[in-house]
Design a protein around this motif. Structure first.
Motif, mmCIF file in Angstrom:
data_model
loop_
_atom_site.group_PDB
_atom_site.id
_atom_site.type_symbol
_atom_site.label_atom_id
_atom_site.label_comp_id
_atom_site.label_asym_id
_atom_site.label_seq_id
_atom_site.Cartn_x
_atom_site.Cartn_y
_atom_site.Cartn_z
ATOM 1 N N GLU A 153 8.177 42.596 -33.633
ATOM 2 C CA GLU A 153 6.966 41.873 -33.266
ATOM 3 C C GLU A 153 7.168 41.218 -31.906
ATOM 4 N N TYR A 154 6.140 41.307 -31.059
ATOM 5 C CA TYR A 154 6.241 40.822 -29.690
ATOM 6 C C TYR A 154 5.022 39.977 -29.330
ATOM 7 N N GLN A 155 5.232 39.068 -28.354
ATOM 8 C CA GLN A 155 4.133 38.337 -27.730
ATOM 9 C C GLN A 155 3.671 39.167 -26.530
ATOM 10 N N ILE A 156 2.362 39.411 -26.432
ATOM 11 C CA ILE A 156 1.833 40.198 -25.325
ATOM 12 C C ILE A 156 0.799 39.374 -24.580
ATOM 13 N N MET A 157 0.783 39.539 -23.239
ATOM 14 C CA MET A 157 -0.109 38.730 -22.413
ATOM 15 C C MET A 157 -0.641 39.588 -21.272
ATOM 16 N N ALA A 158 -1.899 39.346 -20.891
ATOM 17 C CA ALA A 158 -2.514 40.014 -19.742
ATOM 18 C C ALA A 158 -2.919 38.953 -18.733
ATOM 19 N N ARG A 159 -2.550 39.161 -17.445
ATOM 20 C CA ARG A 159 -2.859 38.197 -16.390
ATOM 21 C C ARG A 159 -3.595 38.907 -15.255
ATOM 22 N N LEU A 160 -4.681 38.290 -14.805
ATOM 23 C CA LEU A 160 -5.446 38.812 -13.668
ATOM 24 C C LEU A 160 -6.065 37.622 -12.944
ATOM 25 N N ARG A 161 -5.840 37.590 -11.652
ATOM 26 C CA ARG A 161 -6.360 36.463 -10.866
ATOM 27 C C ARG A 161 -7.875 36.378 -11.027
ATOM 28 N N GLY A 162 -8.326 35.175 -11.304
ATOM 29 C CA GLY A 162 -9.748 34.953 -11.493
ATOM 30 C C GLY A 162 -10.187 35.075 -12.941
ATOM 31 N N TYR A 163 -9.210 35.342 -13.817
ATOM 32 C CA TYR A 163 -9.527 35.501 -15.235
ATOM 33 C C TYR A 163 -8.535 34.674 -16.062
ATOM 34 N N ALA A 164 -9.014 34.217 -17.208
ATOM 35 C CA ALA A 164 -8.126 33.461 -18.095
ATOM 36 C C ALA A 164 -7.084 34.399 -18.702
ATOM 37 N N GLU A 165 -5.894 33.894 -18.901
ATOM 38 C CA GLU A 165 -4.851 34.689 -19.536
ATOM 39 C C GLU A 165 -5.286 35.095 -20.947
ATOM 40 N N ALA A 166 -5.008 36.327 -21.310
ATOM 41 C CA ALA A 166 -5.277 36.800 -22.667
ATOM 42 C C ALA A 166 -3.946 36.989 -23.374
ATOM 43 N N LYS A 167 -3.818 36.405 -24.560
ATOM 44 C CA LYS A 167 -2.552 36.453 -25.279
ATOM 45 C C LYS A 167 -2.768 37.022 -26.684
ATOM 46 N N GLY A 168 -1.671 37.468 -27.255
ATOM 47 C CA GLY A 168 -1.730 37.968 -28.627
ATOM 48 C C GLY A 168 -0.364 38.397 -29.106
ATOM 49 N N LYS A 169 -0.313 38.886 -30.335
ATOM 50 C CA LYS A 169 0.915 39.426 -30.905
ATOM 51 C C LYS A 169 0.699 40.897 -31.222
ATOM 52 N N VAL A 170 1.757 41.660 -31.095
ATOM 53 C CA VAL A 170 1.676 43.077 -31.406
ATOM 54 C C VAL A 170 2.923 43.486 -32.185
ATOM 55 N N LYS A 171 2.732 44.315 -33.193
ATOM 56 C CA LYS A 171 3.838 44.797 -34.010
ATOM 57 C C LYS A 171 4.114 46.250 -33.669
ATOM 58 N N ILE A 172 5.363 46.531 -33.307
ATOM 59 C CA ILE A 172 5.782 47.892 -32.961
ATOM 60 C C ILE A 172 6.508 48.501 -34.147
ATOM 61 N N GLU A 173 6.106 49.711 -34.529
ATOM 62 C CA GLU A 173 6.778 50.451 -35.588
ATOM 63 C C GLU A 173 7.425 51.697 -35.010
ATOM 64 N N ALA A 174 8.564 52.089 -35.581
ATOM 65 C CA ALA A 174 9.297 53.248 -35.094
ATOM 66 C C ALA A 174 8.438 54.500 -35.167
ATOM 67 N N ASN A 175 8.462 55.277 -34.081
ATOM 68 C CA ASN A 175 7.762 56.566 -33.996
ATOM 69 C C ASN A 175 6.246 56.445 -34.142
ATOM 70 N N LYS A 176 5.709 55.244 -33.856
ATOM 71 C CA LYS A 176 4.274 55.058 -33.960
ATOM 72 C C LYS A 176 3.729 54.378 -32.704
ATOM 73 N N SER A 177 2.412 54.548 -32.504
ATOM 74 C CA SER A 177 1.733 53.911 -31.385
ATOM 75 C C SER A 177 1.031 52.644 -31.857
ATOM 76 N N SER A 178 1.075 51.619 -31.025
ATOM 77 C CA SER A 178 0.319 50.394 -31.273
ATOM 78 C C SER A 178 -0.661 50.215 -30.117
ATOM 79 N N THR A 179 -1.919 49.942 -30.456
ATOM 80 C CA THR A 179 -2.977 49.849 -29.448
ATOM 81 C C THR A 179 -3.405 48.399 -29.248
ATOM 82 N N VAL A 180 -3.523 48.008 -27.979
ATOM 83 C CA VAL A 180 -3.980 46.660 -27.635
ATOM 84 C C VAL A 180 -5.087 46.784 -26.593
ATOM 85 N N ASN A 181 -6.227 46.134 -26.858
ATOM 86 C CA ASN A 181 -7.353 46.116 -25.909
ATOM 87 C C ASN A 181 -7.678 44.662 -25.566
ATOM 88 N N PHE A 182 -7.582 44.332 -24.281
ATOM 89 C CA PHE A 182 -7.897 42.982 -23.830
ATOM 90 C C PHE A 182 -9.227 42.985 -23.055
#
Length: 295
Positions: free
Chosen positions: A210-239
């Motif tokens: 499990e990881y903390q994920i963050m998106a940063r872009l000037r002029g925009y508020a930081e977007a944060k969340g948690k994401v769980k990674i599983e072996a041999n699988k894809s995890s999708t994050v949309n900010f």
């Protein structure tokens, strides 16, 4: 012998031994014993009638080195011959799928797969194989005297991957505080990317967890969340980033000084500046005395 007429004669002789006796013992037992090239028994055993003089004893046991001893046999004597058999070295081969794994045996580094170890001391040994991106593998092997063993190791991946998009593109992505990439839009340039969804940013070879994920872009508020990674699988994050008004440009004209967010500087005649959230103002380049970036 001299005989006279019909009178019986008697002869008395004392026999003299011309051989000896040898008691043979080995550790471990079960060794075949040859005396002067002839098999005479299996340890532990008593070998009678060993001819006088020098006799060669050979002990043979599977998985052990052949042992040879020479004894001087005195007629009528009884002797003992006891010895410990020396085990033959064993050979261990280790292969892995995929190869290139780091291998330790009994906590000692021995090389990378594929490898062959010889000589290996007979007995029980613990093998550990490690390969980045895969779960470590532990094996217990029993090596017999003179034995040959091939150990196969199959690794299981502990890595997954992330598929990340942001609206708008251009956001820097952080995973547990470490930058892993920036989202982008490769399907053509657009003047206003506010509502545009980025192409997918692939972050590969991420260890399961499990990881903390963050998106940063000037002029925009930081977007944060948690994401769980599983072996041999894809995890999708949309900010979807929320815009905030942070002036980044200062323009000085004959009419005064203005601060805001620079929206367009490519027009040959004007600068477009967002002076308040959602409010745009154009400035003729001919009227601009200075323009500078606000840090």
């Amino acid at each position: 012998v001299s005989l006279s007429g019909r009178t019986p004669g008697a002869v008395s002789e004392k026999l003299v031994l011309d051989s000896g006796v040898v008691e043979c013992v080995s550790e471990p037992s079960g060794a075949i014993v040859q005396v002067n090239g002839i098999v005479r028994g299996t340890t532990p055993c008593r070998i009678d009638q060993v001819p006088k003089g020098y006799a060669t004893f050979v002990f043979k046991l599977k998985g052990y080195e052949e042992e040879k001893r020479e004894l001087r046999i005195v007629p009528g004597d009884s002797q003992s011959l006891s010895l410990s058999m020396r085990g033959r070295a064993a050979k261990l081969s280790v292969i892995s799928y995929p190869d290139g794994a780091r291998v330790t045996m009994d906590d000692n580094y021995v090389g990378k797969t594929p490898l062959t170890l010889s000589p290996v001391r007979p007995g029980v040994h613990t093998i550990k194989a490690e390969l980045p991106g895969y779960a470590p593998v532990f094996k217990t092997v029993m090596m017999e005297n003179g034995g040959e063993l091939t150990e196969q190791i199959r690794f299981e991946s502990i890595l997954g991957w992330l598929e990340i998009t942001t609206t708008p593109p251009g956001a820097r992505i952080m995973l547990d505080g470490k930058a892993v990439g920036t989202t982008s839009a490769h399907r053509g340039k657009k003047a206003d990317l506010t509502g545009v969804r980025s192409d997918v940013l692939f972050v590969r070879d991420v260890k399961a967890g499990e990881y903390q994920i963050m998106a940063r872009l000037r002029g925009y508020a930081e977007a944060k969340g948690k994401v769980k990674i599983e072996a041999n699988k894809s995890s999708t994050v949309n900010f979807r980033l929320k815009r905030i008004f942070i002036p980044d440009t200062e323009i000085e004209t004959v009419m005064g000084t203005y601060r805001g967010v620079l929206q367009d500087s490519n027009n040959p005649d004007t600068y477009r500046l967002e002076v308040k959230e959602g409010i745009m103002q154009d400035f003729r380049k001919a009227d601009v005395r200075t323009i500078k970036t606000i840090e």
